[in-house]
Design an enzyme around this catalytic site. Structure first.
Site, PDB file in Angstrom:
ATOM      1  N   ASP A   5      -7.896 -27.302 -34.171  1.00 30.15           N
ATOM      2  CA  ASP A   5      -8.941 -27.951 -33.375  1.00 30.15           C
ATOM      3  C   ASP A   5      -8.340 -28.644 -32.146  1.00 30.15           C
ATOM      4  O   ASP A   5      -8.902 -28.607 -31.061  1.00 30.15           O
ATOM      5  CB  ASP A   5      -9.690 -28.956 -34.252  1.00 30.15           C
ATOM      6  CG  ASP A   5     -10.952 -29.471 -33.569  1.00 30.15           C
ATOM      7  OD1 ASP A   5     -11.772 -28.638 -33.142  1.00 30.15           O
ATOM      8  OD2 ASP A   5     -11.111 -30.696 -33.467  1.00 30.15           O
ATOM      9  N   LEU A  46     -16.736 -39.437 -25.507  1.00 24.12           N
ATOM     10  CA  LEU A  46     -15.927 -39.974 -24.403  1.00 24.12           C
ATOM     11  C   LEU A  46     -16.084 -39.115 -23.144  1.00 24.12           C
ATOM     12  O   LEU A  46     -16.156 -37.886 -23.234  1.00 24.12           O
ATOM     13  CB  LEU A  46     -14.449 -40.025 -24.802  1.00 24.12           C
ATOM     14  CG  LEU A  46     -14.078 -40.954 -25.958  1.00 24.12           C
ATOM     15  CD1 LEU A  46     -12.592 -40.834 -26.269  1.00 24.12           C
ATOM     16  CD2 LEU A  46     -14.423 -42.394 -25.609  1.00 24.12           C
ATOM     17  N   VAL A  80     -14.317 -32.124 -26.222  1.00 27.59           N
ATOM     18  CA  VAL A  80     -13.103 -32.940 -26.239  1.00 27.59           C
ATOM     19  C   VAL A  80     -13.512 -34.411 -26.241  1.00 27.59           C
ATOM     20  O   VAL A  80     -14.183 -34.875 -25.329  1.00 27.59           O
ATOM     21  CB  VAL A  80     -12.219 -32.663 -25.010  1.00 27.59           C
ATOM     22  CG1 VAL A  80     -10.965 -33.532 -25.061  1.00 27.59           C
ATOM     23  CG2 VAL A  80     -11.844 -31.190 -24.919  1.00 27.59           C
ATOM     24  N   LYS A 100      -8.842 -28.057 -28.006  1.00 26.39           N
ATOM     25  CA  LYS A 100      -9.209 -29.132 -27.079  1.00 26.39           C
ATOM     26  C   LYS A 100      -8.237 -29.210 -25.904  1.00 26.39           C
ATOM     27  O   LYS A 100      -8.665 -29.361 -24.741  1.00 26.39           O
ATOM     28  CB  LYS A 100      -9.259 -30.458 -27.826  1.00 26.39           C
ATOM     29  CG  LYS A 100     -10.411 -30.551 -28.820  1.00 26.39           C
ATOM     30  CD  LYS A 100     -10.366 -31.845 -29.615  1.00 26.39           C
ATOM     31  CE  LYS A 100     -11.528 -31.938 -30.588  1.00 26.39           C
ATOM     32  NZ  LYS A 100     -11.494 -33.170 -31.409  1.00 26.39           N
ATOM     33  N   ALA A 156     -15.532 -36.134 -28.307  1.00 26.21           N
ATOM     34  CA  ALA A 156     -16.894 -36.485 -28.752  1.00 26.21           C
ATOM     35  C   ALA A 156     -17.687 -37.094 -27.600  1.00 26.21           C
ATOM     36  O   ALA A 156     -17.954 -36.419 -26.614  1.00 26.21           O
ATOM     37  CB  ALA A 156     -16.843 -37.398 -29.969  1.00 26.21           C
TER      38      ALA A 156
END
Length: 814
Positions: free
Chosen positions: A678, A613, A609, A682, A611
């Site tokens: 996607d 971060l 979730v 997440k 990338a």
């Protein structure tokens, strides 16, 4: 007087013997020297093989004797000038003929005895010592050869005789009085009983011979010359960073030698310890190295652990039964049964409940032990008060040794903590009241890893080695390798972290290396790797069983996600960029989390979730600190945010999507992004991390793509989007007319989750979101009105790789 002993490797060749002569020559400038020598390296094993072949009727023993004869004759020819060789060649030939005669007798009888074996193997030292004495004499060094059989008296326990120190001391002192030179050469290992019959002192007995001579003659010191530069903190063949121990106490040296340290023969210590004679371990091939000094009190450098050693081929015998509780005599009967069969007990442990007692013995004696013990306890076994003896094989003992461990609390905790973190199961524990030795019984397959772990824990605390196995070397994977390559030296110098990539895999090939893979050439190395599946790759990881292993999944493969349980069960940390595992049925997600916890390892998936971060990490920190999540709102697709931030109706929607794919922001099939699948994964992962048992089919997806776009290939998808351009333009036009922006929003509230395209008004936190950025809003009990906001780039190979890299570092620090 000094006593110097040279082992088989030190006298293994004429060149090595020349080094021995040089070392002794220097010593003779200051002192009288007794040089004790072993047989030429490998000779004892060859002589035993000759006897075995002869007893089995195999006439090839004659060829082996010819090879031994040739080797020793060649040594004479290389060490002694040609004009002096004749008598020495004759002497060697005579002794070798005696070996052949003895083997012929064994051949005719078809059997051999312990006495015959002692006689046979004694020729190794007899020949080597006389050749070496002759080599000294040829150099002009006055040398006397002493026959150990006439000076060292033993009982008649052939193969491992006990020394009679009173008789031996008298004989050695008498020989010393008659000595006419300052240099003596004598064979190690061999002795004789009171009747003059040849006996031996057991494997490594040349050390013992030297210690006996040193003690009986009150030598100033004893030097054991071998092929290593002292006693090591661990076996250097297993631990590349093993260090030489400068000084060590007699007691510590005995513990280490008993537990597998091959540098010195265990009985060697006792004679010199009684006389307080220092023992030096030196390297024949590096004579200037300081070596190790064994003395009454070893030098203390602040580390209470002196070394790590091990014993292999151990069997654990367990006697259990309720009938043992509170009944005296069970232990005595157990040990009497083992003693009657002459079975040596290596380790003992017993629970305070007295319900069981466990002993460790050599694996070869296990079946004999079981038969003896079961017979001794037959009445109790028949009444089911005691269970038949249980045997567990394939085990080894790993031991920490240190005189000062008793005054340092926490040593055992560090030992078992290090093993536990790496999935090394401890089957039994033993620690004497002296606390000089802490022993753990583990699987033999874990020994190498365990010794490296403990060496790192106690001797390399400033340096930690981490072994990476990476599956998936595409866009993100290759960026990760580049980042690791760039940061290796920084991590080594600033964090004392040795990060090694030792395994790589793609969908067709894999590469596993014992050493770190050269990351400047990884593509070519992988291309020349082995063909195989992900299961083959994982088999290789488990087989190598390296310490501090981290498996990194940078694929989108369900097959790769399916191997996580095998790895976690072996305490291999798993770092997953792949979202499939955590978005699988909740039961599988929960299984992975539980396996990581029960095996004391890490399962990290921050990049699932946002990338790079810190979304999942922040969420977990909130929960661990006692906060509760009430609501989540998020834009979790960098792809969709990029697309709707760039689409204004002037260019076709399909063209904007294709550009996003070319920039590397989308999945290989962009429909996974644009369909909302996607994003559903997440928000489900976030909900699960917040404590909700959410499944994919319970998430509401407000799709904006027409159904026609979901059919056919990726190119069909782009063609369909062009046909549906009016649909996309109308969505944009309506939002633009209202002064709003289009954002694909994921929300979780009251146990329910939904995703879909929304018009966002200017005052909303989601409005000012540009490029490929992601944003997550956590509304919690501590942040009820003004949410905690995490915002930043949520797509791109570099940021995703950096997120994976951060997880790797987290896994190494747990």
């Amino acid at each position: 007087m000094q006593v110097l002993k040279f082992g088989g490797t030190s006298v293994g060749s004429p060149e090595a013997i020349q080094k021995v002569i040089a070392i002794v020559s220097e010593k003779l400038k200051k002192n009288t020297v007794i040089t004790v020598v072993s047989a030429f390296g490998g000779t004892t094993d060859s002589l035993l093989l000759c006897g075995q072949m002869a007893s089995q009727g195999d006439e090839q023993y004659k060829e082996l004797i010819q090879q031994l004869t040739g080797r020793h004759l060649n040594a004479v020819k290389q060490l002694i000038p040609i004009q002096q060789q004749s008598s020495y060649l004759s002497a060697v030939k005579k002794l070798c003929n005696e070996v052949e005669d003895l083997c012929t007798g064994i051949f005719l009888l078809g059997e051999t005895t312990a006495r015959t074996k002692d006689k046979l193997v004694s020729y190794g030292e007899l020949i080597s010592s006389q050749v070496i004495a002759a080599a000294f004499q040829s150099k002009g060094i006055a040398t006397t050869w002493w026959d150990s059989r006439k000076l060292i008296r033993t009982n008649s326990d052939f193969g491992n005789a006990t020394v009679n120190f009173s008789s031996t001391s008298a004989l050695l002192q008498a020989a010393k009085q008659e000595l006419a030179t300052d240099h003596i050469v004598m064979p190690g290992f061999i002795a004789a009983n009171p009747e003059g019959i040849t006996t031996t002192l057991g494997r490594g007995g040349s050390d013992y011979t030297a210690a006996i001579a040193a003690a009986c003659l009150d030598a100033q010191e004893l030097e054991i010359w071998t092929d290593v530069s002292g006693m090591m903190t661990a076996d250097p063949r297993w631990v590349p960073n093993a260090k030489v121990i400068p000084t060590i106490s007699y007691q510590e040296a005995m513990e280490l030698s008993h537990f597998g340290a091959k540098v010195i023969y265990p009985p060697t210590i006792q004679p010199v310890m009684n006389k307080q004679i220092p023992v030096w371990i030196k390297n024949t091939f590096a004579p200037m190295d300081p070596g190790t000094c064994i003395q009454q009190e070893g030098y203390r450098n602040g580390n209470p652990v002196r070394g790590i050693s091990s014993i292999s081929k151990l069997a654990l015998l367990s006697l259990e039964g309720s009938g043992m509780v509170g009944v005296p005599g069970f232990s005595r009967r157990l040990f009497e049964a083992l003693s009657a069969e002459q079975i040596n007990v290596i380790l003992i442990t017993q629970g305070s409940s007295e319900h069981s007692i466990c002993v460790g013995v050599d694996e070869s004696a296990a079946e004999k032990a079981k038969k003896s013990v079961d017979e001794a306890f037959a009445p109790e076994i028949s009444l089911q008060k005691v269970e038949p003896l249980e045997i567990e094989k394939g085990l080894s003992i790993v031991a920490l040794v240190g005189e000062q461990m008793k005054s340092h609390p926490g040593i055992s905790g560090k030992l078992f903590g290090a093993l536990g973190r790496n999935g090394v199961n401890v089957r039994a524990i033993a620690q004497g009241s002296s606390e000089r030795n802490i022993s753990a019984v583990i699987s033999t397959s874990d020994v190498r890893k365990a010794i490296n772990l403990l060496h790192e824990e106690f001797f390399e605390t400033s340096l930690k080695q981490v072994n990476l196995f990476i599956s998936g070397v595409g866009n993100v994977g290759s960026r990760l390798l580049q980042q690791v390559y760039q940061q290796q030296q920084y991590l080594l110098h600033h964090n004392r972290l040795q990060l090694r990539v030792v395994g790589l895999a793609n969908s067709k090939k894999f590469l596993i290396s014992d050493d770190a893979i050269d990351l400047s050439n990884w593509k070519n190395l992988l291309d020349s790797g082995s063909e195989g599946t992900i299961d083959d790759f994982v088999d290789g990881i488990i087989e190598r069983n390296l310490r501090n292993t981290v498996f990194v999944d940078i694929t989108a493969s369900d097959l790769v996600a399916g191997v996580y349980p095998r790895l976690l069960e072996k305490s291999c940390a798993v770092v997953a960029c792949n979202k499939i595992a955590c978005s699988s049925p909740y039961s599988y997600y929960r299984e992975l989390k539980d396996k990581a916890r029960s095996n004391n390892t890490s399962f990290l998936f921050e990049t699932n979730v946002g990338a790079g971060l810190p979304v999942i990490g922040t969420l977990n920190d909130l929960l661990k600190s006692g906060d509760k999540v009430n609501r989540i709102e998020a834009v979790l697709s960098g792809t969709l945010n990029y697309v709707f931030n760039h689409y204004d109706g002037t260019l076709p929607f399909a063209e904007i999507v294709r550009k996003a794919q070319e920039e590397g922001y989308t999945e290989p099939d962009p429909r996974l992004d644009l369909s909302g699948t996607d994003v559903m994964r997440k928000i489900m992962i976030l909900a699960r991390e917040a404590g909700e048992q959410l499944e994919m089919d319970t998430i509401i997806n407000h799709r904006f793509l027409p159904a026609s776009c979901m059919e056919g290939s990726v190119e069909d998808f782009y063609a369909s989007m062009l046909k549906e351009e009016d649909h996309f333009k109308s969505i944009f036009t309506e939002a633009n007319k209202n002064g709003n922006k289009l954002k694909f929003v994921a929300a979780f509230h009251n146990g329910k989750a939904e995703v879909g395209l929304q018009q966002i008004a200017p005052g909303h936190d989601l409005f000012h979101l540009y490029g490929k950025d992601n944003i997550v809003l956590f509304y919690t009990e501590r942040y009820p009105e003004q949410p905690m906001v995490i915002k930043g780039a949520g797509a791109g190979a570099d940021v995703t790789a950096s997120g994976v890299f951060a997880d790797i570092l987290r896994a190494t620090l747990t």
